[in-house]
Design a protein around this motif. Structure first.
Motif, PDB file in Angstrom:
ATOM      1  N   UNK A  88      -5.647  -3.600  -1.351  1.00 37.38           N
ATOM      2  CA  UNK A  88      -6.914  -4.259  -1.046  1.00 37.38           C
ATOM      3  C   UNK A  88      -6.702  -5.652  -0.458  1.00 37.38           C
ATOM      4  N   UNK A  89      -5.722  -6.377  -0.972  1.00 38.52           N
ATOM      5  CA  UNK A  89      -5.422  -7.714  -0.436  1.00 38.52           C
ATOM      6  C   UNK A  89      -5.006  -7.611   1.024  1.00 38.52           C
ATOM      7  N   UNK A  90      -4.100  -6.694   1.326  1.00 40.63           N
ATOM      8  CA  UNK A  90      -3.586  -6.579   2.695  1.00 40.63           C
ATOM      9  C   UNK A  90      -4.662  -6.090   3.667  1.00 40.63           C
ATOM     10  N   UNK A  91      -5.409  -5.081   3.259  1.00 41.29           N
ATOM     11  CA  UNK A  91      -6.428  -4.516   4.156  1.00 41.29           C
ATOM     12  C   UNK A  91      -7.527  -5.527   4.476  1.00 41.29           C
ATOM     13  N   UNK A  92      -7.985  -6.237   3.470  1.00 45.92           N
ATOM     14  CA  UNK A  92      -9.171  -7.078   3.645  1.00 45.92           C
ATOM     15  C   UNK A  92      -8.871  -8.524   4.019  1.00 45.92           C
TER      16      UNK A  92
END
Length: 168
Positions: A88-92
């Motif tokens: 989630x950190x990387x995607x968003x």
């Protein structure tokens, strides 16, 4: 007179470098999760629950000196949770990807499995080595450092170009 700050201008001139810096910086969120969970789960499973029986499967080699099945479980559980946070950190926040969740998620699961395989076998050898030189108490920390470096080397290019690419 320009209203753009020097830092904003630098980011615009070096978008790939800025993205890599964000990747490494924000990856530390999952690194903190990894360290904290290993520090909690290792003593819980090994000392608290006494899960020190040797565990050997394929290239996983967790003998009693390496913490046995307790270290294996702590490592795998920790890595699954850390990878979930990291997705989630990387995607968003890092790649600000517009890739569909369904398309990115299954690819990230494959990446995570690769990382989990690496992070699952390495700690047994790191723990055995740390115990042999009298650093047994630091084995969880050394394993977390190794897993963090390995995850960075494997994950960045796969995230950037395959899992979370920006639309052209």
């Amino acid at each position: 007179m320009s209203t753009t700050s020097g830092f904003t201008k630098w980011k615009e001139e070096h978008p790939d470098l800025w993205e890599f810096i964000k990747f490494n910086g924000l990856s530390q969120i999952s690194t903190v999760v990894r360290f904290v969970l290993l520090w909690i789960l290792t003593p819980l499973f090994v000392s608290g629950l006494g899960l020190t029986e040797p565990f050997h499967f394929a290239f996983y080699n967790y003998d009693t000196a390496a913490g046995g099945v307790g270290i294996f479980l702590a490592t795998i559980i920790t890595e699954v949770i850390a990878q979930t946070v990291n997705f989630f950190v990387q995607m968003k926040w890092v790649f600000v990807s517009d890739a569909s969740f369904a398309q990115a998620a299954w690819k990230y699961v494959l990446l995570s499995l690769l990382i989990i395989v690496i992070s699952g076998f390495a700690p047994s050898y790191i723990s055995a080595w740390a115990n042999s030189i009298g650093w047994g108490a630091a084995s969880s920390t050394l394993s977390a450092v190794f897993n963090t470096i390995a995850a960075t080397i494997v994950a960045y290019p796969l995230l950037k170009f395959w899992i979370a690419p920006k639309s052209k």
